[in-house]
Scaffold this active site. Structure first.
Site, short mmCIF file in Angstrom:
data_model
loop_
_atom_site.label_atom_id
_atom_site.label_comp_id
_atom_site.label_asym_id
_atom_site.label_seq_id
_atom_site.Cartn_x
_atom_site.Cartn_y
_atom_site.Cartn_z
N ASP A 242 -7.27 2.19 -8.34
CA ASP A 242 -7.65 3.55 -8.75
C ASP A 242 -7.84 3.62 -10.26
O ASP A 242 -6.98 3.15 -11.01
CB ASP A 242 -6.57 4.56 -8.33
CG ASP A 242 -6.40 4.61 -6.81
OD1 ASP A 242 -7.32 4.18 -6.11
OD2 ASP A 242 -5.35 5.07 -6.34
N GLU B 190 -15.43 -3.67 -2.24
CA GLU B 190 -16.37 -4.61 -2.86
C GLU B 190 -17.68 -4.65 -2.08
O GLU B 190 -18.77 -4.65 -2.67
CB GLU B 190 -15.73 -6.01 -2.89
CG GLU B 190 -16.56 -7.08 -3.56
CD GLU B 190 -15.77 -8.37 -3.72
OE1 GLU B 190 -14.58 -8.39 -3.37
OE2 GLU B 190 -16.35 -9.35 -4.22
N GLU C 233 0.85 -1.19 0.00
CA GLU C 233 0.00 0.00 0.00
C GLU C 233 0.89 1.25 0.00
O GLU C 233 1.90 1.29 0.69
CB GLU C 233 -0.93 -0.03 1.23
CG GLU C 233 -1.71 1.22 1.52
CD GLU C 233 -2.57 1.73 0.37
OE1 GLU C 233 -3.32 0.96 -0.25
OE2 GLU C 233 -2.45 2.95 0.06
N1 SAH Z 1 -8.07 -3.03 -2.26
C1 SAH Z 1 -8.84 -2.20 -1.34
C2 SAH Z 1 -8.61 -0.71 -1.57
C3 SAH Z 1 -8.94 -0.20 -2.94
S1 SAH Z 1 -8.58 1.52 -3.16
C4 SAH Z 1 -10.32 -2.58 -1.45
O1 SAH Z 1 -10.70 -3.19 -2.44
O2 SAH Z 1 -11.08 -2.24 -0.54
C5 SAH Z 1 -7.04 1.43 -4.02
C6 SAH Z 1 -5.84 1.43 -3.07
O3 SAH Z 1 -4.66 1.28 -3.84
C7 SAH Z 1 -5.65 2.73 -2.28
O4 SAH Z 1 -5.52 2.43 -0.91
C8 SAH Z 1 -4.38 3.34 -2.87
O5 SAH Z 1 -3.65 4.11 -1.94
C9 SAH Z 1 -3.62 2.12 -3.33
N2 SAH Z 1 -2.70 2.36 -4.44
C10 SAH Z 1 -2.99 3.04 -5.59
N3 SAH Z 1 -1.92 3.07 -6.39
C11 SAH Z 1 -0.94 2.39 -5.75
C12 SAH Z 1 0.40 2.08 -6.10
N4 SAH Z 1 0.94 2.51 -7.25
N5 SAH Z 1 1.14 1.37 -5.23
C13 SAH Z 1 0.61 0.95 -4.05
N6 SAH Z 1 -0.67 1.22 -3.67
C14 SAH Z 1 -1.43 1.93 -4.51
#
Ligand code: SAH
Length: 213
Positions: free
Chosen positions: A117, A194, A68
């Site tokens: 994202d 989700e 993360e």
């Molecule tokens: N997987 C979780 C969160 C989804 S939100 C769920 O499904 O509930 C997407 C997460 O990815 C965010 O917490 C964001 O900080 C992280 N993230 C986005 N780009 C990233 C990157 N390049 N490296 C590591 N984490 C990343």
């Protein structure tokens, strides 16, 4: 996911045994960290970590690493394990862009991407975690039959990802536009996003792909 800045979050992580401080030191030898030769599965962008924490408890014979970017989010994942930490789970606070500097070729057996994202602007496409640029990085570290498993409720991002998979010479093993009403639902572990998005009535899409080596 970006939460309000939590004062001291970075310092808390720096002192925590379950957050790898200098992950590059394990490159090629993550098995020594876990003390066994079980497969390694990682989740990129684990957010508050429910998915990977639950998987680690369900599958003690698999090693898990949750990645993360933001300390303020990762700290919520630590709350989930502090009472009873699974021995097969560690967290990394890092940007996945550097993933090939952390893992050696063939070191990772599976990569989970959950509700990544969307980066909706075209000029940001290469930041999407399923872009051809990221697939190339994953290709460097995955085992020969290692898979990427991607879930999202975002249809444009899902369609983009299918195109990138094909363009990059990967093989699509499965896809569904409605995971919760599909044959792939068995064993599904819900992520925080989700649960939220499916409760709003959004269908969840999922694909599984691997690269022929
Ligand atoms: N997987 C979780 C969160 C989804 S939100 C769920 O499904 O509930 C997407 C997460 O990815 C965010 O917490 C964001 O900080 C992280 N993230 C986005 N780009 C990233 C990157 N390049 N490296 C590591 N984490 C990343």
């Amino acid at each position: 996911m970006r939460l309000r800045n939590i004062p001291g979050a970075r310092e808390t992580l720096a002192e925590n045994d379950f957050v790898l401080q200098d992950p590059a030191q394990y490159k090629g030898s993550f098995h020594t960290l876990f003390g066994n030769s079980n497969p390694i599965h990682i989740e990129i962008g684990m957010g508050k970590g429910r998915f990977i924490t639950e998987l680690a408890r369900l599958h003690p014979d698999i090693n898990y690493l949750g990645m993360e970017k933001y300390s303020s989010v990762l700290i919520r994942a630590l709350d989930k394990i502090k009472e009873n930490p699974p021995s097969n789970l560690y967290f990394l606070r890092m940007d996945a862009e550097d993933i090939a500097e952390i893992f050696a070729p063939n070191e990772v057996d599976r990569i989970y991407l959950n509700f990544s994202d969307p980066w909706p602007k075209d000029r940001h496409a290469k930041r999407r975690l399923t872009s051809s640029q990221f697939l190339e990085r994953y290709d460097k570290i995955l085992t020969a039959d290692g898979q990427v498993i991607f879930k999202t409720d975002n249809r444009p991002l899902f369609d983009f990802s299918l195109e990138e998979i094909e363009k990059s010479g990967w093989i699509l093993d499965s896809k569904t536009y409605d995971l919760h009403h599909s044959e792939y639902m068995e064993g599904n572990v819900m992520t925080e996003y989700e649960e939220k998005f499916s409760a709003q009535g959004n269908p969840i899409h999922q694909m599984t792909a691997h690269r022929i080596k």
